[in-house]
Design a protein around this motif. Structure first.
Motif: not given
Ligand code: 13P
Ligand code: SF4
Length: 341
Positions: A34-35, A272-274, A284-286
């Motif tokens: 995110d950064e 992808e996780y991010n 929402i789930y990974v």
């Protein structure tokens, strides 16, 4: 290399100042942290980024992604200076090089499939060298969102498709299109003449280490826990996973699908996780008991971005993408064939 960075420096303010002063556009793939994602001027999937970066007029591009993406931008816009904050590679793209490409052709030739009978298609997740080889043989590039269209086009040549480097994407599209597929591995020299001759698509044996992390156990877990859950996955997942999902799509298609569902319907996404955690505010789930992050994409930090900008300021660019002339020429042709289609 810039050392001794002041710990009190506000990196976001400094990055913002430097990118304006130095005429830089910051580009980030959806899989970035995110950064990085939040500070970028342009975000998107690999194809969107290649296309949108072409429209920018800035002197420098800092591309936060993996090498094949930076290379695609450079190949399509040779006049642009493209820098990457990390020497980040895609593990799938690394699974094939020019030598392995030639070895695959040799194995097929030994099994009665001549080079002239092959229409090669490479997934965009491949080096400029491989895109160049494919372009030189008259083939083209595809992405996960247009692979079926590109394969249909290739089949019109009457030749067999050699699909590189992602075995899973190739097999998943073949299944979707009711085509016969097989796998060529440079580590398996057993005779497979009949298998290859009966295949419409022969897939190179590469894969994405991140998208291999999703399992049938993960799907069963979520289906049991939330009765009305939807399972959505990327076509780089194993065919067994794709066959058990409610939806299969490329990065952009997954985002669209999740947005189209009412917020009350839970959704578990196999990619992808991010990206998944950014898709929606709740339910929402990974789709994994692991943390499926693209290892090299995840390494880029604000500090790396700052260092890259400083390296431009000092006229010592840190990692500038360079593609040799021959690969660039043919890779551009292969990419443009896809863009035309
Ligand atoms: P996109 O082409 O959708 O950006 O995906 C690239 C990728 O590496 C998927 O794992
Ligand atoms: Fe490559 Fe997989 Fe990372 Fe995508 S997620 S860039 S295919 S390693």
């Amino acid at each position: 290399m810039i050392e001794n960075i002041d710990k009190n420096l506000n990196l976001i303010t400094e990055i913002d100042r430097l990118k304006k002063e130095l005429d830089v556009t910051i580009v980030a793939h959806y899989y970035q942290k995110d950064e990085i994602y939040n500070i970028a001027d342009i975000t998107g999937d690999s194809l969107e980024l290649a296309k949108r970066t072409a429209e920018t007029t800035s002197k420098f591009i800092i591309f936060c992604g993996v090498a094949f993406m930076g290379e695609s931008v450079k190949v399509l816009n040779p006049e642009k200076r493209v820098l990457m904050p990390k020497m980040a590679c895609c593990s799938m793209a690394q699974m094939i090089n020019g030598e392995y490409f030639d070895r695959s052709l040799k194995i097929l030739e030994n099994n009665g499939i001549q080079k002239s009978d092959i229409f090669p298609i490479t997934y965009i997740n491949s080096s400029a060298e491989i895109k160049g080889r494919v372009g030189e043989m008259g083939g083209t590039v595809c992405t996960s969102s247009n692979a079926d269209r590109i394969i249909s086009h290739g089949l019109k040549s009457g030749k067999k498709i050699l699909f590189l480097p992602d075995r899973c994407l190739g097999q998943n599209i073949a299944n979707k299109m009711n085509l016969k597929s097989s796998v060529v591995s440079i580590f398996n020299l057993e005779e497979k003449t009949d298998i290859y001759k009966n295949s419409d698509i022969i897939c190179y044996d590469g894969f994405c280490s991140v998208h291999q992390l999703f399992s049938i156990d993960d799907i069963n877990f979520y289906r049991k826990k939330y009765k009305n859950i939807k399972i959505a996955v990327h076509p780089e997942c194993d065919p067994e996973i794709v066959n058990s999902a409610d939806f299969v799509g490329s990065t952009s298609q997954l985002i669209k699908y999740v947005n189209s569902l009412p917020l009350e319907i839970p959704v578990a996404v196999g990619t992808e996780y991010n990206l998944v955690n950014r898709m929606r505010e709740k339910n929402i789930y990974v789709l994994s008991a692991t943390k499926p992050q693209c290892p090299t994409m995840n390494e880029t930090t604000l500090l790396d971005l700052y260092r890259t900008l400083k390296s431009i300021e000092l006229n010592e660019p840190f990692y500038e993408v360079q593609v040799d002339k021959e690969s660039s020429k043919w890779a551009k042709i292969a990419l443009e064939r896809m863009l035309e289609l």
